[in-house]
Write a protein that holds these residues in place. Sequence first.
Motif: not given
Length: 362
Positions: A120-122, A221-224, A231-233, A303-305
């Motif tokens: 994930s990126g958030a 991701t946009a919110g983070a 982006a916050y992994p 979620f990152l693809p």
Amino acid sequence: MSRRPVAVAASLLTVLALGAVSACSSSSHAASGSAGGTPTVKLMAGGLDKQIYLPYQLAQQLGFYKKYGVNVELSTEQDGGVGAEEAMASGQVDMAGAWYNHTIEFQAKGKAVEDVVQLSGAPGEREMCTAKSGVTSGADFKGKTLGVTDLGSGTDTLTQFLAAKKGVRTSEFHRIAVGAGSTAVAALQKGKVDCVMTTQPTVAAIQKKGVGTSAIDLASTAGATAAMGGAYPAASVLARTDWVNSHKATVQKVVDALVATMHWINTHSAADIANKLPASFVSNQLVTKADYISALNEDKGQFLPDGIMPAGGPKTSLATEQLVGNVKGSVDLGTTFTNDFAVQANKTEGFKTTTTPAGPNG
């Protein structure tokens, strides 16, 4: 949420003392299978039934671990028990389904742990606040009582970061551990806290009961990026670097399975995902299945693809740790994660990667 990064410091001597023994014991159950059959890996997650951590169980439900030639024994951390990242560091399990930031904290304390696939990126978190709290940003935390999963947890770090970013000192507000699920909901209902940082499906339960609304969105991701500057992994798979180096073929199988899962998530609906998960995950005392699907639709963008660590993600995570005072020395970000396994997994399956990968400097 994987808990108690601060507690890791307290248990570090134990971790180091058990290092040699744990390395042997954890190597044995992975290597024993690889010699003449399917390797077995023990993976503990910071809450298998939380939406932010759903890929670990989904991979099992889809049969992907088996497909890629590895037996993964999943377990979940319990309230009041050892955190997933701590269990991994001490050798109780081989891998942890936990947040990337723990690798930075471990390195600062002299322990080599790395992220082998990024899911994930958030953070997938929301600051859920009562109407009377008046909270709309970290600037409003002054004088408030804020609930976190556990003191020293990822939610605790994020809560302090949101405050610090707005110039509010930790001493100017109060933090208490409220767990997740029903205990977090009860803390708001009973007025013990003004806000609680939590994930789906607890967020949906809070909204449905009318005891709180989302004041700060870290779920996408946009919110983070808006709240944290990038982006916050968060959700990932962590393992000790020495274990990774001695079990590369096994690690690749686990990553193959999870990258295939991330691709599946990206190409299927929230309803499809919910239908594959255990019934108890999506329908329980907190939420109905319809609630779960609605919540996942809202936050699926975390979620990152492709399992790739996104560019800038490690730097954002490090900045967060530094601002709240968890890390004060220098950190070599290039040793806290690797995209090698995820890149190979995408090549093996012919998946097109869309995430811009982080370089050695994060």
